[in-house]
Structures are given as structure tokens and as C-alpha cells.
Write an enzyme that holds these catalytic residues in place. Structure first.
Site, PDB file in Angstrom:
ATOM      1  N   LYS A   4      83.800 106.664  65.698  1.00 45.67           N
ATOM      2  CA  LYS A   4      85.090 105.965  65.620  1.00 45.67           C
ATOM      3  C   LYS A   4      85.906 106.338  66.844  1.00 45.67           C
ATOM      4  O   LYS A   4      85.766 107.442  67.380  1.00 45.67           O
ATOM      5  CB  LYS A   4      85.852 106.392  64.357  1.00 45.67           C
TER       6      LYS A   4
ATOM      7  N   ASN B 196      91.768  88.304  56.499  1.00 46.31           N
ATOM      8  CA  ASN B 196      90.361  88.033  56.809  1.00 46.31           C
ATOM      9  C   ASN B 196      89.457  88.316  55.610  1.00 46.31           C
ATOM     10  O   ASN B 196      88.666  87.461  55.199  1.00 46.31           O
ATOM     11  CB  ASN B 196      89.961  88.869  58.033  1.00 46.31           C
TER      12      ASN B 196
ATOM     13  N   GLY C  69      90.287  88.967  52.249  1.00 43.56           N
ATOM     14  CA  GLY C  69      90.657  88.285  51.004  1.00 43.56           C
ATOM     15  C   GLY C  69      90.318  86.800  51.012  1.00 43.56           C
ATOM     16  O   GLY C  69      89.841  86.253  50.012  1.00 43.56           O
TER      17      GLY C  69
HETATM   18  P1  NAD Z   1      94.282  91.241  57.600  1.00 44.21           P
HETATM   19  O1  NAD Z   1      95.386  91.781  58.429  1.00 44.21           O
HETATM   20  O2  NAD Z   1      93.532  90.045  58.077  1.00 44.21           O
HETATM   21  O3  NAD Z   1      94.838  90.862  56.142  1.00 44.21           O
HETATM   22  C1  NAD Z   1      95.564  91.755  55.348  1.00 44.21           C
HETATM   23  C2  NAD Z   1      96.286  90.946  54.268  1.00 44.21           C
HETATM   24  O4  NAD Z   1      96.910  91.832  53.376  1.00 44.21           O
HETATM   25  C3  NAD Z   1      97.385  90.031  54.792  1.00 44.21           C
HETATM   26  O5  NAD Z   1      97.357  88.832  54.048  1.00 44.21           O
HETATM   27  C4  NAD Z   1      98.658  90.815  54.517  1.00 44.21           C
HETATM   28  O6  NAD Z   1      99.789  89.967  54.345  1.00 44.21           O
HETATM   29  C5  NAD Z   1      98.296  91.495  53.240  1.00 44.21           C
HETATM   30  N1  NAD Z   1      99.026  92.739  52.994  1.00 44.21           N
HETATM   31  C6  NAD Z   1      99.231  93.775  53.830  1.00 44.21           C
HETATM   32  N2  NAD Z   1      99.936  94.733  53.218  1.00 44.21           N
HETATM   33  C7  NAD Z   1     100.160  94.292  51.967  1.00 44.21           C
HETATM   34  C8  NAD Z   1     100.813  94.833  50.849  1.00 44.21           C
HETATM   35  N3  NAD Z   1     101.379  96.050  50.916  1.00 44.21           N
HETATM   36  N4  NAD Z   1     100.817  94.107  49.719  1.00 44.21           N
HETATM   37  C9  NAD Z   1     100.235  92.907  49.662  1.00 44.21           C
HETATM   38  N5  NAD Z   1      99.597  92.333  50.677  1.00 44.21           N
HETATM   39  C10 NAD Z   1      99.575  93.022  51.821  1.00 44.21           C
HETATM   40  O7  NAD Z   1      93.311  92.469  57.328  1.00 44.21           O
HETATM   41  P2  NAD Z   1      91.793  92.447  56.840  1.00 44.21           P
HETATM   42  O8  NAD Z   1      90.901  92.487  58.034  1.00 44.21           O
HETATM   43  O9  NAD Z   1      91.608  91.363  55.840  1.00 44.21           O
HETATM   44  O10 NAD Z   1      91.676  93.869  56.153  1.00 44.21           O
HETATM   45  C11 NAD Z   1      92.133  94.111  54.827  1.00 44.21           C
HETATM   46  C12 NAD Z   1      91.618  95.455  54.351  1.00 44.21           C
HETATM   47  O11 NAD Z   1      90.184  95.469  54.441  1.00 44.21           O
HETATM   48  C13 NAD Z   1      92.059  96.686  55.140  1.00 44.21           C
HETATM   49  O12 NAD Z   1      92.140  97.787  54.253  1.00 44.21           O
HETATM   50  C14 NAD Z   1      90.909  96.922  56.102  1.00 44.21           C
HETATM   51  O13 NAD Z   1      90.845  98.267  56.539  1.00 44.21           O
HETATM   52  C15 NAD Z   1      89.742  96.578  55.211  1.00 44.21           C
HETATM   53  N6  NAD Z   1      88.508  96.243  55.944  1.00 44.21           N
HETATM   54  C16 NAD Z   1      88.456  95.174  56.778  1.00 44.21           C
HETATM   55  C17 NAD Z   1      87.270  94.890  57.448  1.00 44.21           C
HETATM   56  C18 NAD Z   1      87.143  93.690  58.348  1.00 44.21           C
HETATM   57  O14 NAD Z   1      86.043  93.475  58.878  1.00 44.21           O
HETATM   58  N7  NAD Z   1      88.171  92.873  58.529  1.00 44.21           N
HETATM   59  C19 NAD Z   1      86.154  95.722  57.273  1.00 44.21           C
HETATM   60  C20 NAD Z   1      86.224  96.803  56.395  1.00 44.21           C
HETATM   61  C21 NAD Z   1      87.433  97.044  55.732  1.00 44.21           C
END
Ligand code: NAD
Length: 428
Positions: free
Chosen positions: A113, A230, A232
Site C-alpha cells: 500500500k 461506485n 453501491g
Molecule cells: P464512492 O466515493 O464512489 O461512493 C461512496 C458513496 O457513499 C457515495 O454515494 C457517498 O455519497 C456515500 N457516502 C459517503 N459517506 C456516507 C455516509 N456517511 N452516509 C451515507 N452515505 C455516504 O466510493 P466507492 O468506491 O463506492 O467506495 C465505497 C466503499 O467501498 C469505501 O469504504 C471503499 O473503501 C470501499 N471499497 C471500494 C473499492 C473500489 O474498488 N471502489 C474496493 C474495495 C473497497
């Protein structure tokens, strides 16, 4: 470039949490303390100084790190984050979690990382490009397609990967070999569209398999998803395709709830156009809070926003029978204990959100084959791999560790695989 003494990360709370988890897994496996001692330190941690010329003509210096935790299973793999509060301890902890995630995924990677202590919102695009290129040049001799393969993380994206790739290709003078030095690249330079959907797709696959083993299948089951980014959005899209009814989704603006089901494509369009999912207007939709979403009477809950949202304060009121952790660390240990006792299956983050890194591996393989796979083939492979991994963890959990939450089994399997590889290689 300097090696950093352990004192710089040992007192960090995130690092200490990672070590605590390692000790718990070691206890389940009956591993002696001396093995924990080997595993709790990264094999290498480098710190780099990155001076850039700001648009105002002044020079500013940033600090960056790359932690290479363990390479028993293969080259180090893990993202690079840009945040103003990044610490070496956090980077080491995250690299250790990548070791376990990659091990559990059954892919031939160790854990790594990286991070730069910077607020990226304060930099122009040109400044960000200079920072990214200089960071990558500074760590170039410690990385490479066969050594350490970074990817995006918080506030880095495919554009950042394009700069890294280009910088590395210039340094080594072999553009096609350089493809494999980073993953989640833009499709024009060796990336796969499938990588964009992969984490959400993987979280949906984990929920689908969990539903088969715990609540009689996915069809007709109701789902609530916290976070419509992304992860959700694509989790919602695929679960709906497989016959589940997505009744609620949310973002920071709040949650939308329709017991008859949300039109996921329409919600994605509304989110893309207005940036707020709460502007969705179809059917009998109601606006509720993010907290209420977690407590809805649904079969499956997918936290896909942020950490520590399921806590001992709300765990008792959660009604879902399956939770698939799209986000990292959404459930606190106390909440997990309460839910486990209630018979809720929590598919842990290191299993449920491993679709991204697994697709990164597929992209890396594809780069080595000169761009052989289609996106469709890549997604089919991800389905097979996630399904196999879920069922392997589930069976092991039920057979050996059913008194604990499923996470304990996932950690035990992950740590055990690394330890066995270290023994075979004569390291311990
Ligand atoms: P993103 O920024 O695309 O989406 C995050 C979403 O969560 C947004 O819709 C935002 O409005 C919402 N959000 C943020 N804080 C919030 C809160 N307190 N209450 C309600 N909604 C809230 O991010 P992502 O890439 O979808 O990542 C989401 C999670 O998944 C993170 O924990 C990230 O570490 C994890 N993750 C992502 C990936 C990836 O490839 N994108 C991989 C592994 C883990």
C-alpha cells in the site's frame, strides 16, 4: 529514499488494530508469537520526498510512502492514496490487510500500500500530475510488474494510473512490459471496463452466494444499500438483474425507500445528473435517513459507503439476515458479536469487496497476454473466482469456526495460506 524504523508506525492506532486482528487469527491457528513477530512488520517501507513547483512558482515538498508488507505469495499489490492525514502506520496497516485480502482471494500476490500526505483538492490538475509522476519515479526502483503493482485508492483514479504507467514506461523504455506495473488503468492503455464495475459486482456475487446458503436464494429477496457510489451502484444493478428487489439506496444526501422496489437504472441516472440520489421521484418513494436505511425490514443489507456504521448502538435493531460488506470496516467488532448471536451472516469486507483486486489481477494477466480477454470473459472469471472463494470460506467457517463470526474464518484461511507459503520457501 530511506528505510523507516519501526518506531514510526508502531504507535499508530490503525496499525495496532491490524496487529490485534493478526494476533486473533494466529490464536485460532495456534501459531507461536515468533511468527506474529515476523508478520507484524512490513518487509520494506520506503519514504520518499516529493518536491513540486506549484502554479504560483513556489516549491513545495510532500512526503510519500510505499509499504511492502509480505511477498510470500507473489509481488506486492495494493493501492496508493492521497490524503492530508496519511501516516506511515496507516499505510503499513493497509498493506497488511492487502496481504490477507489477496491471500484469501487466492490470487498470486502479496500485500502493499502507498500514500502521499497531500490534500489533492488544493492542487491543480497540472500540480497533481507533477506530484504523481515524481512520486512514481522516486519509488520506481522498488516497483514493477514482477515486484510491486500499485492501483488506485482514496483520491487516485485511472488518470493517476495513466501518469504512473507513462512515467514508468519512460524509465524502463519498454511500454508493453510497463502495462503490468499498475492496474485499473484507462481502457485505452491496457485497462478493462470490467474493472470499473468489479467491486460492486463482487459484493453482489458475495450477497448472491450468501443468500443461497443462508436464506434460500437471491430471487425475490429485498435489499437495502447504504452508499450509492461506485460500489453501491453496481451492486444494486447486478442484484436486481438476478431477481432481488432493491428497496432502498442512499448517499450523503439521504436515502430513498420504496418497498415495491427502486428502478436502479433511473436512480443511477438521477445520481449522475443531479449528484443526489434523493432527487429520485418514481413510484411510492419515501425519503428516509441513512440510519433508518440500516434498520429496514430487508433480507440483505449492503453497507457500501464508509466505516463504522453498524455499531453496538444499532446492531440490535438490524433486521437483515445477510450483510455483504462492500465498504471497508463498516461493522464494529461489538456489533458483529451481537449480530452473530442473532444468526446474521456477515460476509466480511476482505471477502465481499475483493472483486476489485481480483479484477486487477485479471487485468494484469490480460496485459501479459497482450490484451486477450473481453470484458465479458473477465466478468465471467470474476464470478467463478468469487463464487469459489465465498463457498470455500463458508464451508471452513461452518466446519471449524462456527462459534465465531465468518470474519474469523476468513482471517484464519488468509493468514494460514501466507504462513504455509513462508514455510515452503524456508523463510520461517
Ligand atoms: P464512492 O466515493 O464512489 O461512493 C461512496 C458513496 O457513499 C457515495 O454515494 C457517498 O455519497 C456515500 N457516502 C459517503 N459517506 C456516507 C455516509 N456517511 N452516509 C451515507 N452515505 C455516504 O466510493 P466507492 O468506491 O463506492 O467506495 C465505497 C466503499 O467501498 C469505501 O469504504 C471503499 O473503501 C470501499 N471499497 C471500494 C473499492 C473500489 O474498488 N471502489 C474496493 C474495495 C473497497
Amino acid at each position: 529514499m530511506t528505510e523507516i524504523p519501526a518506531a514510526l508506525y508502531e504507535n499508530d492506532p490503525t496499525y495496532q488494530m491490524a496487529v490485534k486482528q493478526l494476533r486473533e487469527a494466529a490464536k485460532l491457528l495456534g501459531l507461536p508469537d515468533e511468527i506474529v513477530e515476523v508478520l507484524r512488520h512490513p518487509e520494506k517501507l520506503v519514504q520518499v520526498k516529493i518536491p513540486i513547483r506549484r502554479d504560483n512558482g513556489k516549491i513545495e515538498v510532500y512526503l510519500g510512502w510505499r509499504s511492502q508488507h509480505n511477498s510470500a505469495l507473489g509481488p506486492y499489490k495494493g493501492g496508493i492514496r492521497y490524503r492530508e492525514d496519511v501516516t506511515p502506520g496507516e499505510v503499513v496497516a493497509l498493506s497488511m490487510w492487502m496481504t490477507w485480502k489477496n491471500s484469501l482471494a487466492g490470487i498470486p500476490y502479496g500485500g502493499g500500500k502507498g500514500g502521499i500526505r497531500v490534500n489533492p483538492k488544493q492542487l491543480s490538475q497540472r500540480e497533481l500530475e507533477e506530484l504523481s509522476r515524481k512520486y512514481f519515479a522516486a519509488i520506481a526502483k522498488d516497483i514493477g510488474p514482477d515486484v510491486d503493482i500499485p492501483a488506485p485508492d482514496v483520491y487516485t483514479n485511472p488518470q493517476t494510473m495513466a501518469w504512473y504507467y507513462d512515467e514508468y514506461a519512460k524509465i524502463i523504455g519498454k511500454p508493453s512490459y510497463a502495462w503490468g506495473v499498475v492496474t485499473a488503468k484507462p481502457v485505452e492503455i491496457g485497462g478493462l471496463y470490467a474493472r470499473v464495475v468489479s467491486t460492486g459486482y463482487g459484493t453482489a456475487l458475495a450477497a448472491r452466494e450468501a443468500a443461497k446458503r443462508w436464506i434460500g436464494g437471491i430471487e425475490g429477496k429485498t435489499v437495502a444499500i447504504q452508499g450509492f457510489g461506485n460500489v453501491g451502484q453496481y451492486a444494486a444493478k447486478y442484484l436486481k438483474e438476478w431477481g432481488a428487489i432493491v428497496v432502498a439506496v442512499s448517499d450523503r444526501s439521504g436515502a430513498i425507500y420504496d418497498p415495491n422496489g427502486i428502478d436502479v437504472e433511473e436512480a443511477m441516472r438521477v445520481k449522475a445528473e443531479t449528484r443526489k440520489v434523493t432527487n429520485y421521484k418514481k413510484g411510492d418513494v419515501k425519503i428516509i435517513s441513512n440510519e433508518e436505511l440500516l434498520e429496514l425490514p430487508v433480507d440483505i443489507l449492503i453497507p457500501a459507503a464508509t466505516e463504522n456504521v453498524i455499531t453496538k448502538a444499532n446492531a440490535d435493531r438490524i433486521k437483515a439476515k445477510v450483510i455483504s460488506e462492500g465498504a471497508n470496516g463498516p461493522t464494529t467488532p461489538e456489533a458483529e458479536e451481537i449480530l452473530h448471536k442473532k444468526g446474521v451472516m456477515i460476509v466480511p469486507d476482505i471477502l465481499a469487496n475483493a472483486g476489485g483486486v481480483t479484477m486487477s489481477w485479471i487485468e494484469w494477466c490480460n496485459n501479459r497476454m497482450g490484451g486477450w480477454l473481453t470484458d465479458e470473459e473477465a466478468l465471467e472469471r470474476l464470478d467463478r473466482i468469487m463464487t469459489r472463494n465465498f463457498n470455500r470460506v463458508f464451508d471452513e467457517w461452518q466446519k471449524k469456526y462456527s462459534e465465531y463470526p465468518m470474519r474469523a474464518a476468513a482471517y484464519a484461511i488468509a493468514v494460514d495460506r501466507v504462513v504455509r507459503a513462508m514455510k515452503l520457501r524456508g523463510w520461517i
